[in-house]
Design a protein around this motif. Structure first.
Motif, PDB file in Angstrom:
ATOM      1  N   ARG A   1      17.974   1.797 -33.275  1.00 30.49           N
ATOM      2  CA  ARG A   1      19.031   2.773 -32.975  1.00 30.49           C
ATOM      3  C   ARG A   1      19.165   2.983 -31.466  1.00 30.49           C
ATOM      4  O   ARG A   1      20.272   2.995 -30.932  1.00 30.49           O
TER       5      ARG A   1
ATOM      6  N   LEU B   1      20.897  -0.008 -29.905  1.00 36.93           N
ATOM      7  CA  LEU B   1      22.333   0.024 -30.181  1.00 36.93           C
ATOM      8  C   LEU B   1      23.041   1.055 -29.312  1.00 36.93           C
ATOM      9  O   LEU B   1      24.132   0.797 -28.786  1.00 36.93           O
ATOM     10  N   CYS B   2      22.436   2.212 -29.142  1.00 37.54           N
ATOM     11  CA  CYS B   2      23.027   3.255 -28.293  1.00 37.54           C
ATOM     12  C   CYS B   2      23.138   2.777 -26.852  1.00 37.54           C
ATOM     13  O   CYS B   2      24.170   3.001 -26.196  1.00 37.54           O
TER      14      CYS B   2
ATOM     15  N   GLU C   1      23.467  -0.283 -25.849  1.00 35.24           N
ATOM     16  CA  GLU C   1      24.556  -1.266 -25.821  1.00 35.24           C
ATOM     17  C   GLU C   1      25.917  -0.579 -25.831  1.00 35.24           C
ATOM     18  O   GLU C   1      26.832  -0.989 -25.100  1.00 35.24           O
ATOM     19  N   ILE C   2      26.069   0.450 -26.655  1.00 35.75           N
ATOM     20  CA  ILE C   2      27.337   1.182 -26.727  1.00 35.75           C
ATOM     21  C   ILE C   2      27.662   1.802 -25.377  1.00 35.75           C
ATOM     22  O   ILE C   2      28.796   1.701 -24.893  1.00 35.75           O
ATOM     23  N   PHE C   3      26.680   2.457 -24.753  1.00 39.47           N
ATOM     24  CA  PHE C   3      26.915   3.060 -23.442  1.00 39.47           C
ATOM     25  C   PHE C   3      27.266   2.004 -22.400  1.00 39.47           C
ATOM     26  O   PHE C   3      28.189   2.193 -21.600  1.00 39.47           O
TER      27      PHE C   3
ATOM     28  N   LEU D   1      28.609  -1.010 -22.918  1.00 37.26           N
ATOM     29  CA  LEU D   1      29.943  -1.545 -23.218  1.00 37.26           C
ATOM     30  C   LEU D   1      31.037  -0.572 -22.810  1.00 37.26           C
ATOM     31  O   LEU D   1      32.053  -0.967 -22.226  1.00 37.26           O
ATOM     32  N   ASN D   2      30.856   0.699 -23.108  1.00 38.50           N
ATOM     33  CA  ASN D   2      31.868   1.691 -22.748  1.00 38.50           C
ATOM     34  C   ASN D   2      31.981   1.861 -21.242  1.00 38.50           C
ATOM     35  O   ASN D   2      33.071   2.098 -20.726  1.00 38.50           O
TER      36      ASN D   2
ATOM     37  N   ASN E   1      39.310   0.124 -35.112  1.00 37.56           N
ATOM     38  CA  ASN E   1      38.307   0.666 -34.180  1.00 37.56           C
ATOM     39  C   ASN E   1      38.824   1.927 -33.494  1.00 37.56           C
ATOM     40  O   ASN E   1      38.062   2.867 -33.264  1.00 37.56           O
TER      41      ASN E   1
ATOM     42  N   THR F   1      37.094   5.576 -33.796  1.00 39.96           N
ATOM     43  CA  THR F   1      36.757   6.381 -32.625  1.00 39.96           C
ATOM     44  C   THR F   1      37.302   7.797 -32.778  1.00 39.96           C
ATOM     45  O   THR F   1      36.596   8.782 -32.523  1.00 39.96           O
TER      46      THR F   1
END
Length: 160
Positions: free
Chosen positions: A6, A9-10, A12-14, A16-17, A136, A140
């Motif tokens: 987890r 993944l978090c 990676e999300i940060f 990417l954003n 997506n 969101t």
């Protein structure tokens, strides 16, 4: 899912954003966002545009800040000529916040830059990519709605 998975993944999300944000700014160009305007001040302008005549107290509630903090943000934006404070006719202690023409124009320019960029992006997508992009985008929005509900249910959580 394990905590390690987890957390990865978090991260990676940060990441990417952050890349989406930076690359979007590059495409929109430096003139789209005024250099002397903070993101928090932009939130105030957007709130004032959505709810013309809101009070400083209502603004503070919407931003999740104290009334003095909201008042300071309004003062700085008024000094830039983007907002005005109007005294309430029934209660002289209450001030209503209104966008000036310059404030409306600034928001209009930002909206226009975003719409141009989004239009350029969707032109490059095929039908399957458009459907995935739409899905997506909807996901969101759903997550944002869940976050708002969670904050409403847990008012001690700060938005700052």
């Amino acid at each position: 899912m394990s905590k390690t998975t987890r957390d990865a993944l978090c991260r990676e999300i940060f990441a990417l954003n952050e890349q989406i944000r930076l690359q979007s700014y590059e495409l929109v160009g430096p003139s789209a966002f005024p250099p002397d305007l903070t993101m928090r001040q932009l939130h105030v302008l957007v709130a004032a545009s959505r709810d013309e005549g809101l009070t400083v107290h209502q603004l503070a509630t919407e931003l999740g800040t104290s009334a003095p903090t909201a008042s300071g943000l309004v003062d700085r934006l008024a000094a830039k000529g983007l907002l005005t404070r109007v005294e309430d006719t029934a209660d002289r202690r209450v001030r209503h916040v209104h966008l000036t023409e310059d404030g409306q124009e600034m928001l209009s320019q930002l909206d226009s830059a975003y719409e141009r960029l989004l239009g350029e992006i969707v032109e490059l997508l095929d039908t399957d990519e458009l459907k995935a992009f739409r899905d997506n985008s909807q996901m969101t929005l759903d997550i944002i709605a869940r976050t708002r509900q969670h904050r409403s249910d847990h008012p001690t959580i700060s938005s700052t």
